[in-house]
Motif scaffolding. Structure first.
Motif, PDB file in Angstrom:
ATOM      1  N   VAL A 143       0.840  -1.199   0.000  1.00 31.20           N
ATOM      2  CA  VAL A 143       0.000   0.000   0.000  1.00 31.20           C
ATOM      3  C   VAL A 143       0.876   1.251   0.000  1.00 31.20           C
ATOM      4  N   TYR A 144       1.938   1.246   0.866  1.00 26.09           N
ATOM      5  CA  TYR A 144       2.837   2.401   0.928  1.00 26.09           C
ATOM      6  C   TYR A 144       3.508   2.632  -0.433  1.00 26.09           C
ATOM      7  N   LEU A 145       4.008   1.534  -1.018  1.00 23.95           N
ATOM      8  CA  LEU A 145       4.712   1.660  -2.287  1.00 23.95           C
ATOM      9  C   LEU A 145       3.780   2.157  -3.391  1.00 23.95           C
ATOM     10  N   ALA A 146       2.577   1.585  -3.434  1.00 25.98           N
ATOM     11  CA  ALA A 146       1.612   2.002  -4.462  1.00 25.98           C
ATOM     12  C   ALA A 146       1.291   3.494  -4.318  1.00 25.98           C
ATOM     13  N   HIS A 147       1.162   3.939  -3.055  1.00 24.95           N
ATOM     14  CA  HIS A 147       0.892   5.355  -2.809  1.00 24.95           C
ATOM     15  C   HIS A 147       2.090   6.202  -3.219  1.00 24.95           C
ATOM     16  N   ASP A 148       3.306   5.705  -2.860  1.00 21.84           N
ATOM     17  CA  ASP A 148       4.506   6.491  -3.158  1.00 21.84           C
ATOM     18  C   ASP A 148       4.804   6.546  -4.653  1.00 21.84           C
ATOM     19  N   LEU A 149       4.304   5.577  -5.413  1.00 24.67           N
ATOM     20  CA  LEU A 149       4.534   5.594  -6.857  1.00 24.67           C
ATOM     21  C   LEU A 149       3.874   6.806  -7.517  1.00 24.67           C
ATOM     22  N   LYS A 150       2.776   7.242  -6.926  1.00 22.08           N
ATOM     23  CA  LYS A 150       2.024   8.338  -7.538  1.00 22.08           C
ATOM     24  C   LYS A 150       2.821   9.642  -7.539  1.00 22.08           C
ATOM     25  N   THR A 151       3.535   9.898  -6.427  1.00 21.24           N
ATOM     26  CA  THR A 151       4.204  11.196  -6.277  1.00 21.24           C
ATOM     27  C   THR A 151       5.269  11.430  -7.343  1.00 21.24           C
ATOM     28  N   PRO A 152       6.280  10.540  -7.478  1.00 21.55           N
ATOM     29  CA  PRO A 152       7.280  10.808  -8.521  1.00 21.55           C
ATOM     30  C   PRO A 152       6.705  10.748  -9.927  1.00 21.55           C
ATOM     31  N   LEU A 153       5.723   9.859 -10.142  1.00 18.62           N
ATOM     32  CA  LEU A 153       5.127   9.750 -11.476  1.00 18.62           C
ATOM     33  C   LEU A 153       4.390  11.039 -11.835  1.00 18.62           C
ATOM     34  N   THR A 154       3.663  11.588 -10.872  1.00 17.95           N
ATOM     35  CA  THR A 154       2.953  12.851 -11.106  1.00 17.95           C
ATOM     36  C   THR A 154       3.933  13.975 -11.415  1.00 17.95           C
ATOM     37  N   SER A 155       5.052  13.997 -10.677  1.00 20.22           N
ATOM     38  CA  SER A 155       6.067  15.037 -10.905  1.00 20.22           C
ATOM     39  C   SER A 155       6.684  14.907 -12.282  1.00 20.22           C
ATOM     40  N   VAL A 156       7.031  13.664 -12.670  1.00 19.62           N
ATOM     41  CA  VAL A 156       7.633  13.455 -13.993  1.00 19.62           C
ATOM     42  C   VAL A 156       6.679  13.920 -15.086  1.00 19.62           C
ATOM     43  N   ILE A 157       5.422  13.509 -14.971  1.00 21.57           N
ATOM     44  CA  ILE A 157       4.429  13.901 -15.980  1.00 21.57           C
ATOM     45  C   ILE A 157       4.267  15.417 -16.015  1.00 21.57           C
ATOM     46  N   GLY A 158       4.230  16.021 -14.832  1.00 26.63           N
ATOM     47  CA  GLY A 158       4.038  17.477 -14.756  1.00 26.63           C
ATOM     48  C   GLY A 158       5.175  18.240 -15.406  1.00 26.63           C
ATOM     49  N   TYR A 159       6.424  17.911 -15.062  1.00 25.85           N
ATOM     50  CA  TYR A 159       7.561  18.643 -15.622  1.00 25.85           C
ATOM     51  C   TYR A 159       7.748  18.350 -17.102  1.00 25.85           C
ATOM     52  N   MET A 160       7.484  17.099 -17.523  1.00 23.66           N
ATOM     53  CA  MET A 160       7.594  16.790 -18.945  1.00 23.66           C
ATOM     54  C   MET A 160       6.514  17.533 -19.749  1.00 23.66           C
ATOM     55  N   THR A 161       5.356  17.695 -19.146  1.00 28.38           N
ATOM     56  CA  THR A 161       4.278  18.453 -19.800  1.00 28.38           C
ATOM     57  C   THR A 161       4.678  19.911 -19.956  1.00 28.38           C
ATOM     58  N   LEU A 162       5.307  20.475 -18.898  1.00 27.75           N
ATOM     59  CA  LEU A 162       5.775  21.858 -18.975  1.00 27.75           C
ATOM     60  C   LEU A 162       6.803  22.030 -20.082  1.00 27.75           C
ATOM     61  N   LEU A 163       7.740  21.044 -20.171  1.00 24.99           N
ATOM     62  CA  LEU A 163       8.763  21.123 -21.208  1.00 24.99           C
ATOM     63  C   LEU A 163       8.146  21.050 -22.612  1.00 24.99           C
ATOM     64  N   ARG A 164       7.058  20.283 -22.724  1.00 26.62           N
ATOM     65  CA  ARG A 164       6.401  20.147 -24.030  1.00 26.62           C
ATOM     66  C   ARG A 164       5.596  21.387 -24.389  1.00 26.62           C
ATOM     67  N   ASP A 165       4.910  21.951 -23.386  1.00 22.03           N
ATOM     68  CA  ASP A 165       3.958  23.019 -23.675  1.00 22.03           C
ATOM     69  C   ASP A 165       4.580  24.413 -23.662  1.00 22.03           C
ATOM     70  N   GLU A 166       5.661  24.577 -22.896  1.00 22.72           N
ATOM     71  CA  GLU A 166       6.279  25.910 -22.827  1.00 22.72           C
ATOM     72  C   GLU A 166       7.083  26.151 -24.108  1.00 22.72           C
ATOM     73  N   GLU A 167       6.632  27.133 -24.900  1.00 19.86           N
ATOM     74  CA  GLU A 167       7.339  27.416 -26.138  1.00 19.86           C
ATOM     75  C   GLU A 167       8.625  28.197 -25.889  1.00 19.86           C
ATOM     76  N   LYS A 168       8.570  29.136 -24.988  1.00 17.42           N
ATOM     77  CA  LYS A 168       9.754  29.933 -24.684  1.00 17.42           C
ATOM     78  C   LYS A 168      10.214  29.602 -23.271  1.00 17.42           C
ATOM     79  N   ILE A 169      11.289  28.834 -23.194  1.00 17.14           N
ATOM     80  CA  ILE A 169      11.806  28.426 -21.898  1.00 17.14           C
ATOM     81  C   ILE A 169      13.324  28.540 -21.933  1.00 17.14           C
TER      82      ILE A 169
END
Length: 356
Positions: A143-169
Motif C-alpha cells: 500500500v505504501y509503495l503504491a501510494h509512493d509511486l504516484k508522487t514521482p510519477l505525477t512530478s515526472v508527468i508534470g515537468y515533462m508536460t511543462l517542457l512540451r507546452d512551454e514554447e519559450k523556456i
C-alpha cells in the motif's frame, strides 16, 4: 518419540506384570484361607465338605482356571486402558491445530507426549502469528509503495508536460526541469525495483553457484562503490581485512549480503561518524564485522531485524527504509553458505557479525 515409545511400553508392561503378580499372590492366599477356614469349621460331612474335599484334590486345576480368568480380566483392563490412552492422544492431536489457547492435558502416563504436543501447538501458533504479521507487513508495504509511486510519477508527468507546452523556456529552466524529472524517475525506478524484490524473495528458488573468490577484494570493491553515499552523509569508513581471504562461495549472492549490510550502515549511521569493516580467518572460517555509530537498537527490535518486511523505523518510509527485505535476504544467503549472521547494539554502536 522412539524414547517415549520404549518408556511407555515398559511402563504398561511393568504395571501389567505387577498386577498379575499381585493377583497371583492374592489368589494363592485366598485358596489357603478358604481351605484353612473351611476344614477347621466344617466337621460334619455334607455338600460343602464334599466341595472342599474335591477342591483340595483338584487344587491345581481350580487354581489354573481362576488364574486364567484373572489373567484375561487384567489383560482386558489394560487393553481398554491402552486404547483409552490412544483416544486421549487422538483428541490431543486434534486440539493441536485448534485455535483456542488452552494447553493440552493428558494422563500422567502421557506427560512426555503432553509436553511435546503443547510445544508443537505453541510452535504452530507462533508460526501462524509470524506468518500473519509478515503478510500484514507485506500488504502494508505494498500500500505504501503504491501510494509512493504516484508522487514521482505525477512530478515526472508534470515537468515533462511543462517542457512540451512551454514554447519559450530558458536553457537554465529546461535543465532544472529535466534534472527534477530525472531525479523523480530514478525514485520511481527504485520503488519498482522494490516490487520486484518482493516478488523475487517470495518466488525465486535460491541455489548457489560456488567458485573460488577473493573475499577481501570483493568487500573492498563494494565499499569503494559506496563512496558517493559516504560523502553525501559525511561518513568516513575504514577497512581492516586480512589480505586475500579466499573462500568457496556464490560471489554474486554474497556480494548482495555485503551491499545490504553497508547500505544499512549508511542509512542508520549518525552524520559525521565512521563505518568500520573488519575480517579475519579463524579455524577455517571467515569472521566479518560491520560496525557503525547510530541510535541503539533495543533487544526486542534486534530479535526481529532479520524478519521479512520488517523495517527498523517505519517513519523513514520507503525513501531509505527499503522494503524490509535486505537483512532477511542476507540471512538466507549466509545460511545457504552454511554460515551465521548476528546483530548487536549497545551504547550507540550497531554491529553485524557474519561467519562463513
Amino acid at each position: 518419540m522412539d524414547s517415549f515409545k520404549r518408556k511407555f511400553s515398559i511402563y504398561i508392561l511393568t504395571r501389567f506384570v505387577i498386577s498379575l503378580v499381585v493377583f497371583t499372590i492374592a489368589l494363592i492366599m485366598a485358596f489357603l484361607v478358604i481351605m484353612s477356614i473351611g476344614f477347621s469349621t466344617i466337621w460334619q460331612p455334607g455338600p460343602l465338605f464334599e466341595f472342599l474335599s474335591f477342591l483340595l484334590r483338584n487344587t491345581l486345576l481350580f487354581f489354573s482356571i481362576c488364574w486364567i480368568i484373572g489373567f484375561v480380566f487384567i489383560f482386558i483392563i489394560f487393553w481398554i486402558k491402552t486404547l483409552g490412552y490412544l483416544e486421549h492422544i487422538i483428541k490431543a492431536t486434534e486440539a493441536v491445530y485448534r485455535s483456542e489457547n488452552e494447553l493440552i492435558v493428558l494422563p500422567a502416563a502421557l506427560k512426555e507426549v503432553e509436553s511435546q504436543m503443547n510445544q508443537i501447538k505453541l510452535n504452530i501458533k507462533e508460526s501462524q502469528r509470524a506468518a500473519k504479521e509478515a503478510e500484514q507487513r507485506k500488504n502494508d508495504l505494498l500500500v505504501y509503495l503504491a501510494h509512493d509511486l504516484k508522487t514521482p510519477l505525477t512530478s515526472v508527468i508534470g515537468y515533462m508536460t511543462l517542457l512540451r507546452d512551454e514554447e519559450k523556456i530558458s536553457e537554465e529552466t529546461r535543465k532544472k526541469y529535466l534534472g527534477i524529472s530525472l531525479e523523480k524517475a530514478e525514485r520511481l525506478e527504485a520503488l519498482i525495483n522494490e516490487f520486484f524484490e518482493i516478488t523475487r524473495f517470495n518466488l525465486a528458488a535460491t541455489h548457489l553457484e560456488l567458485k573460488n573468490t577473493n573475499l577481501t577484494r570483493m568487500i573492498e570493491q563494494i565499499a569503494y562503490e559506496f563512496r558517493p553515499l559516504f560523502a553525501e552523509k559525511d561518513l568516513a569508513y575504514e577497512i581492516d581485512l586480512a589480505p586475500d581471504m579466499m573462500i568457496q562461495c556464490d560471489a554474486n549472492k554474497l556480494s548482495r549480503v555485503f551491499d545490504n549490510l553497508i547500505r544499512n550502515a549508511v542509512n542508520y549511521s549518525h552524520s559525521g561518524t565512521k563505518i568500520d569493516i573488519s575480517g579475519r580467518m579463524e579455524d577455517g572460517k571467515v569472521k566479518l564485522k560491520f560496525r557503525n555509530v547510530g541510535d541503539t537498537i533495543s533487544p526486542e527490535k534486534l530479535e526481529r531485524l532479520f524478519e521479512q518486511f520488517y523495517r527498523l523505523d517505519d517513519a523513514r518510509g520507503t525513501v531509505s527504509g527499503g522494503a524490509g527485505l535486505g537483512l532477511a535476504i542476507a540471512k538466507e544467503i549466509v545460511t545457504l553458505h552454511g554460515g551465521t549472521i548476528t546483530a548487536f547494539s549497545a551504547d550507540e554502536i550497531i554491529e553485524f557479525e557474519v561467519t562463513i
